[in-house]
Design a protein around this motif. Structure first.
Motif, mmCIF file in Angstrom:
data_model
loop_
_atom_site.group_PDB
_atom_site.id
_atom_site.type_symbol
_atom_site.label_atom_id
_atom_site.label_comp_id
_atom_site.label_asym_id
_atom_site.label_seq_id
_atom_site.Cartn_x
_atom_site.Cartn_y
_atom_site.Cartn_z
ATOM 1 N N SER A 151 38.839 41.402 37.677
ATOM 2 C CA SER A 151 39.740 42.528 37.932
ATOM 3 C C SER A 151 39.596 43.147 39.315
ATOM 4 O O SER A 151 40.500 43.861 39.763
ATOM 5 N N SER A 187 38.919 38.974 44.903
ATOM 6 C CA SER A 187 40.023 38.098 45.300
ATOM 7 C C SER A 187 40.064 36.825 44.454
ATOM 8 O O SER A 187 41.141 36.354 44.088
ATOM 9 N N TYR A 240 41.598 37.613 41.238
ATOM 10 C CA TYR A 240 43.052 37.711 41.399
ATOM 11 C C TYR A 240 43.686 36.315 41.407
ATOM 12 O O TYR A 240 44.716 36.086 40.754
ATOM 13 N N GLU A 241 43.036 35.375 42.097
ATOM 14 C CA GLU A 241 43.574 34.013 42.140
ATOM 15 C C GLU A 241 43.561 33.374 40.756
ATOM 16 O O GLU A 241 44.507 32.667 40.386
ATOM 17 N N ARG A 255 43.788 34.915 37.872
ATOM 18 C CA ARG A 255 44.831 35.542 37.058
ATOM 19 C C ARG A 255 46.223 35.065 37.460
ATOM 20 O O ARG A 255 47.065 34.760 36.607
ATOM 21 N N VAL A 256 46.455 34.979 38.759
ATOM 22 C CA VAL A 256 47.773 34.542 39.233
ATOM 23 C C VAL A 256 48.015 33.093 38.862
ATOM 24 O O VAL A 256 49.094 32.727 38.381
#
Length: 361
Positions: free
Chosen positions: A214, A217, A220-221, A223-224
């Motif tokens: 959460s 970076s 984030y990758e 999750r995306v």
């Protein structure tokens, strides 16, 4: 009837669908129990009363929760990245092998404060390594990860068999290694098997995993990529890096669970170290797949789900011993039914069902 994708399902919709899935599981299971001539109320009272109704029951549930939370947190990362890791039992077995090998042969004379951390690090590396193989095979030859992770389970199981029937076998009549030294054993609560330091480790790592997913970076990758792999690759996110990292985390945490079972429960390498005896389909690794789904692939959700499922497993063992005519397989069936309904609920979580004429459901 039409299916329309929800833009962003609310927390309450997700929670409501999960609760409905569990209630339907109880209803359908109760009907099946009634049909075989067993009182559903008595069964459910035992399943929930034994593990959650006394201090000793809670301790038993917490003990069984330890490997489940470690493995399910790792699987939640893998599943969030669409890395379909079905190999947690084998990764857990590799961690157990590594931990036992370190304690028995590499550093048997080391003090606890050095030996136990080395065992856990070795277990993480062993579990992560066999998981990373599957990520590399996916990248190099596009081998389906469900197949590769599943097949490597049997490699790990056979490796345990080779060791405990061969070079690591003790003089005991049963296929097992000799006991690990006292310095390699994790402290437990009183006369119980509750090796609480491993649970603390699992809870801390669940929190760390949540922060990674959460607040960083790479999280984030992950999750995306998990939400839309094509868009992620178009944006420059490496699919290989995401899947490899997710599998390393997943396999490594499963390996830690294997070390915990060796150092906190069995004190040796033998059949059953992954929680399933000689019947590996009942192992903690496969049960943790269900837990990750129940926790919606969220590290914190996996903590709650692990305790809930651990309690059901403890209660199921009590049902088998206290209520005549109810096999332990019935408990496994209940968990499987719950998983099926949760998967169906996931569809309703993603899509809204509408009917012509404006009537909605």
């Amino acid at each position: 009837m039409k299916f329309r994708k929800r833009t962003a399902p609310s927390f309450w919709v997700t929670l409501g669908i999960s609760v409905l899935s569990i209630l339907l599981t109880i209803l359908i299971s109760s009907i099946l129990l009634f049909l075989i001539g067993v009182s559903p109320l008595k069964v459910w009272y035992t399943i929930f009363g034994v593990p959650f109704g006394s201090v000793s029951g809670v301790i038993r549930a917490l003990t069984k929760m330890i490997p489940l939370v470690l493995v399910s947190v790792g699987l939640s990362v893998a599943f969030k990245a669409q890395a379909w890791n079905i190999g947690a039992p084998g990764q857990m077995a590799m961690g157990a092998i590594a931990g036992a090998g370190v304690a028995l042969f590499l550093f048997p004379n080391y003090p606890s404060y050095l030996l136990i951390p080395i065992m856990f690090v070795s277990g993480f590396i062993a579990g992560a390594s066999i998981a990373a193989v599957c990520a590399v095979l996916k990248h190099k030859i596009n081998l389906n990860m469900v197949i590769s992770t599943l097949l490597l389970n049997y490699f790990a199981f056979e490796l345990i068999d080779y060791l405990i029937y061969g070079p690591w076998q003790s003089e005991a009549a049963f296929p097992q290694t000799r006991s690990i030294p006292d310095a390699a054993r994790i402290s437990a609560l009183g006369n119980t098997d509750f090796h609480y330091p491993t649970l603390i480790l699992g809870l801390v790592l669940a929190g760390v995993t949540y922060v990674i997913l959460s607040r960083t970076s790479i999280g984030y990758e992950i999750r995306v990529f998990g939400e839309n792999p094509q868009a992620a690759e178009y944006a420059g996110i490496s699919s290989f890096k995401v899947i490899l990292l997710a599998m390393v985390i997943s396999g490594g945490l499963a390996g830690l669970a294997g070390v915990g079972e060796v150092a906190g429960i069995h004190y040796m390498l033998r059949h059953g170290v992954t929680g399933g005896g000689a019947i590996y389909t009942a192992s903690y690794g496969y049960t943790a797949i269900f837990i990750a789904w129940l926790g919606r692939n969220h590290p914190i959700g996996s903590i709650v789900s692990s305790f809930f499922v651990a309690g059901i497993l403890v209660g199921g063992q009590a049902v088998q011993s206290q209520i005549e005519g109810v096999p332990y397989a019935m408990v496994i069936m209940i968990l499987g039914l719950m998983l099926m309904l949760l998967m169906a609920g996931e569809f309703l979580n993603r899509y809204r069902v509408t009917f012509e004429g404006g009537v909605k459901e």
